[in-house]
Scaffold this motif. Structure first.
Motif, PDB file in Angstrom:
ATOM      1  N   MET A 154       0.582  -1.469   0.119  1.00  0.00           N
ATOM      2  CA  MET A 154      -0.336  -0.592   0.118  1.00  0.00           C
ATOM      3  C   MET A 154       0.940   1.535  -0.260  1.00  0.00           C
ATOM      4  SD  MET A 154      -2.450   1.448   2.762  1.00  0.00           S
ATOM      5  CE  MET A 154      -1.353   1.976   3.942  1.00  0.00           C
ATOM      6  N   VAL A 155       1.367   1.632   1.189  1.00  0.00           N
ATOM      7  CA  VAL A 155       2.317   2.634   1.090  1.00  0.00           C
ATOM      8  C   VAL A 155       3.410   3.079   0.051  1.00  0.00           C
ATOM      9  CG1 VAL A 155       4.847   3.940   2.374  1.00  0.00           C
ATOM     10  CG2 VAL A 155       2.550   2.244   3.719  1.00  0.00           C
ATOM     11  N   ALA A 156       3.813   0.907  -0.672  1.00  0.00           N
ATOM     12  CA  ALA A 156       4.868   1.648  -2.172  1.00  0.00           C
ATOM     13  C   ALA A 156       4.369   1.908  -3.062  1.00  0.00           C
ATOM     14  CB  ALA A 156       5.262   0.231  -2.112  1.00  0.00           C
ATOM     15  N   GLY A 157       2.371   1.642  -3.398  1.00  0.00           N
ATOM     16  CA  GLY A 157       1.513   2.547  -4.339  1.00  0.00           C
ATOM     17  C   GLY A 157       1.473   3.964  -4.009  1.00  0.00           C
ATOM     18  N   PHE A 158       2.237   4.790  -3.433  1.00  0.00           N
ATOM     19  CA  PHE A 158       1.527   5.747  -2.993  1.00  0.00           C
ATOM     20  C   PHE A 158       3.358   6.551  -3.426  1.00  0.00           C
ATOM     21  CE2 PHE A 158      -0.488   5.105   1.240  1.00  0.00           C
ATOM     22  CZ  PHE A 158      -1.485   4.822   0.979  1.00  0.00           C
ATOM     23  N   LEU A 159       4.433   5.633  -3.821  1.00  0.00           N
ATOM     24  CA  LEU A 159       5.554   6.527  -4.012  1.00  0.00           C
ATOM     25  C   LEU A 159       5.898   7.073  -5.425  1.00  0.00           C
ATOM     26  CD1 LEU A 159       7.397   4.933  -1.324  1.00  0.00           C
ATOM     27  CD2 LEU A 159       6.731   7.329  -1.184  1.00  0.00           C
ATOM     28  N   GLY A 160       4.921   5.971  -6.034  1.00  0.00           N
ATOM     29  CA  GLY A 160       4.948   6.209  -7.989  1.00  0.00           C
ATOM     30  C   GLY A 160       6.215   5.917  -8.002  1.00  0.00           C
ATOM     31  N   PRO A 161       7.632   6.577  -9.338  1.00  0.00           N
ATOM     32  CA  PRO A 161       8.217   6.663 -10.296  1.00  0.00           C
ATOM     33  C   PRO A 161       9.544   6.891  -8.826  1.00  0.00           C
ATOM     34  CG  PRO A 161       7.167   8.039 -11.222  1.00  0.00           C
ATOM     35  CD  PRO A 161       6.524   7.750 -10.318  1.00  0.00           C
ATOM     36  N   ASN A 162       9.237   7.412  -8.110  1.00  0.00           N
ATOM     37  CA  ASN A 162      10.453   8.362  -6.929  1.00  0.00           C
ATOM     38  C   ASN A 162      10.828   6.819  -6.564  1.00  0.00           C
ATOM     39  OD1 ASN A 162      12.233  10.089  -5.788  1.00  0.00           O
ATOM     40  ND2 ASN A 162      10.973  10.015  -4.279  1.00  0.00           N
ATOM     41  N   LEU A 163      10.148   5.425  -5.938  1.00  0.00           N
ATOM     42  CA  LEU A 163      10.321   4.474  -5.569  1.00  0.00           C
ATOM     43  C   LEU A 163      11.072   4.234  -6.308  1.00  0.00           C
ATOM     44  CD1 LEU A 163       9.873   2.522  -2.934  1.00  0.00           C
ATOM     45  CD2 LEU A 163       8.238   1.638  -3.984  1.00  0.00           C
ATOM     46  N   VAL A 164      12.547   3.293  -6.538  1.00  0.00           N
ATOM     47  CA  VAL A 164      13.745   2.698  -6.742  1.00  0.00           C
ATOM     48  C   VAL A 164      13.105   0.814  -6.503  1.00  0.00           C
ATOM     49  CG1 VAL A 164      15.694   1.437  -7.154  1.00  0.00           C
ATOM     50  CG2 VAL A 164      15.059   3.921  -7.003  1.00  0.00           C
ATOM     51  N   LYS A 165      13.187   1.053  -5.071  1.00  0.00           N
ATOM     52  CA  LYS A 165      12.626  -0.512  -4.499  1.00  0.00           C
ATOM     53  C   LYS A 165      12.425  -0.140  -3.191  1.00  0.00           C
ATOM     54  CE  LYS A 165      16.997  -2.495  -2.794  1.00  0.00           C
ATOM     55  NZ  LYS A 165      17.718  -3.981  -2.697  1.00  0.00           N
ATOM     56  N   TYR A 166      11.719  -1.620  -2.949  1.00  0.00           N
ATOM     57  CA  TYR A 166      11.508  -1.785  -1.057  1.00  0.00           C
ATOM     58  C   TYR A 166      11.900  -3.410  -0.680  1.00  0.00           C
ATOM     59  CZ  TYR A 166       6.348  -3.568  -1.446  1.00  0.00           C
ATOM     60  OH  TYR A 166       5.398  -4.390  -1.464  1.00  0.00           O
ATOM     61  N   THR A 167      12.125  -3.174   0.293  1.00  0.00           N
ATOM     62  CA  THR A 167      13.216  -4.704   1.217  1.00  0.00           C
ATOM     63  C   THR A 167      12.196  -4.798   2.573  1.00  0.00           C
ATOM     64  OG1 THR A 167      14.619  -3.611   2.066  1.00  0.00           O
ATOM     65  CG2 THR A 167      14.745  -4.042   0.283  1.00  0.00           C
ATOM     66  N   ILE A 168      12.185  -5.247   3.258  1.00  0.00           N
ATOM     67  CA  ILE A 168      11.673  -6.198   4.105  1.00  0.00           C
ATOM     68  C   ILE A 168      12.581  -7.001   4.881  1.00  0.00           C
ATOM     69  CG2 ILE A 168       9.354  -6.996   5.484  1.00  0.00           C
ATOM     70  CD1 ILE A 168       7.542  -6.547   3.358  1.00  0.00           C
ATOM     71  N   GLU A 169      12.885  -7.028   6.267  1.00  0.00           N
ATOM     72  CA  GLU A 169      13.974  -7.614   7.346  1.00  0.00           C
ATOM     73  C   GLU A 169      12.883  -8.071   8.310  1.00  0.00           C
ATOM     74  OE1 GLU A 169      17.204  -5.677   8.562  1.00  0.00           O
ATOM     75  OE2 GLU A 169      16.279  -4.270   6.853  1.00  0.00           O
ATOM     76  N   LYS A 170      13.186  -9.026   8.886  1.00  0.00           N
ATOM     77  CA  LYS A 170      12.718  -9.434   9.736  1.00  0.00           C
ATOM     78  C   LYS A 170      13.720  -9.913  10.954  1.00  0.00           C
ATOM     79  CE  LYS A 170      10.725 -14.497  11.580  1.00  0.00           C
ATOM     80  NZ  LYS A 170      10.639 -15.415  11.142  1.00  0.00           N
ATOM     81  N   GLY A 171      13.465  -9.101  11.705  1.00  0.00           N
ATOM     82  CA  GLY A 171      14.549  -9.385  13.033  1.00  0.00           C
ATOM     83  C   GLY A 171      14.480 -10.903  13.887  1.00  0.00           C
TER      84      GLY A 171
END
Lengths: 135, 135
Positions: B60-77
């Motif tokens: 959802m949040v990534a969808g707000f960012l448009g072409p400014n977003l290069v990529k997103y990552t998720i990590e689990k502690g």
């Protein structure tokens, strides 16, 4: 005609092979890979020499890790995402490794020399965060 | 002969173009790119639903960012890198963006709906850390 086709095919295949060998290799960070992040919390009076960290300390530690190391990254703290809140970290260095136990086995015998190098670039005691790449 | 060479050249060039379009695109994180890391500190009694975070909140949040977003990552502690020390973070989600001001402009009007979604996956107040990729 058949000969020409074969020559063309060979040229095409060779071209592809050359192209695929010529492109820069990009380390692929896949789901499941382990991240070991060395985080340097910000506080008043704390210092951090990024140039030394980038050119001397991180390459030295990376050199201890062998083929277990997928890649390493360095980031420089800019701000807290919430206005008027202090910067959380001055810097973070991250090793992406295939195996945590191989990382620990490689770093264990070098721990004293790694720590002895800290004073060359910082007066911060880092927090070490181990995580797994989900995406 | 000249004609054959031209045909071969055209086939080779077309082949290269097709190949480069066919390979999977890998987002390249270059020096200077901005990271916005949303860090969820661990503490006793804190909860985090990774499945919801991965499949609902972050997309959802990534969808707000448009072409400014290069990529997103998720990590689990997983652990603190120092034995017998508490886990620093339960999870970290990171947006890699070209421009921090574009990120802020995109997120600003959505902040309330983003925060309203927090209770669907966690009871932690995240720390937001903005940094710059050095390497």
């Amino acid at each position: 005609m058949t000969f020409k086709l074969i020559v063309t095919f060979v040229l095409l295949t060779t071209g592809f092979a050359a192209l695929s060998q010529g492109k820069p290799t990009t380390a692929v960070v896949e789901k499941g890979i382990i991240k070991v992040a060395i985080m340097y919390p910000y506080a008043e009076g704390k210092t951090f020499n990024m140039e030394y960290y980038e050119t001397r300390h991180m390459p030295m530690v990376a050199g201890f890790l062998g083929p277990n190391l997928v890649k390493y990254t360095i980031e420089k703290g800019l701000a807290n995402g919430v206005p008027n809140q202090p910067l959380p970290f001055m810097a973070i260095g991250t090793f992406y490794v295939q195996s945590l136990s191989d990382y620990q086995a490689a770093i264990g015998p070098k721990r004293d020399s790694i720590r002895a190098d800290f004073s060359n670039y910082t007066n911060i005691s880092p927090v070490i965060f181990v995580s797994e790449v989900v995406k």
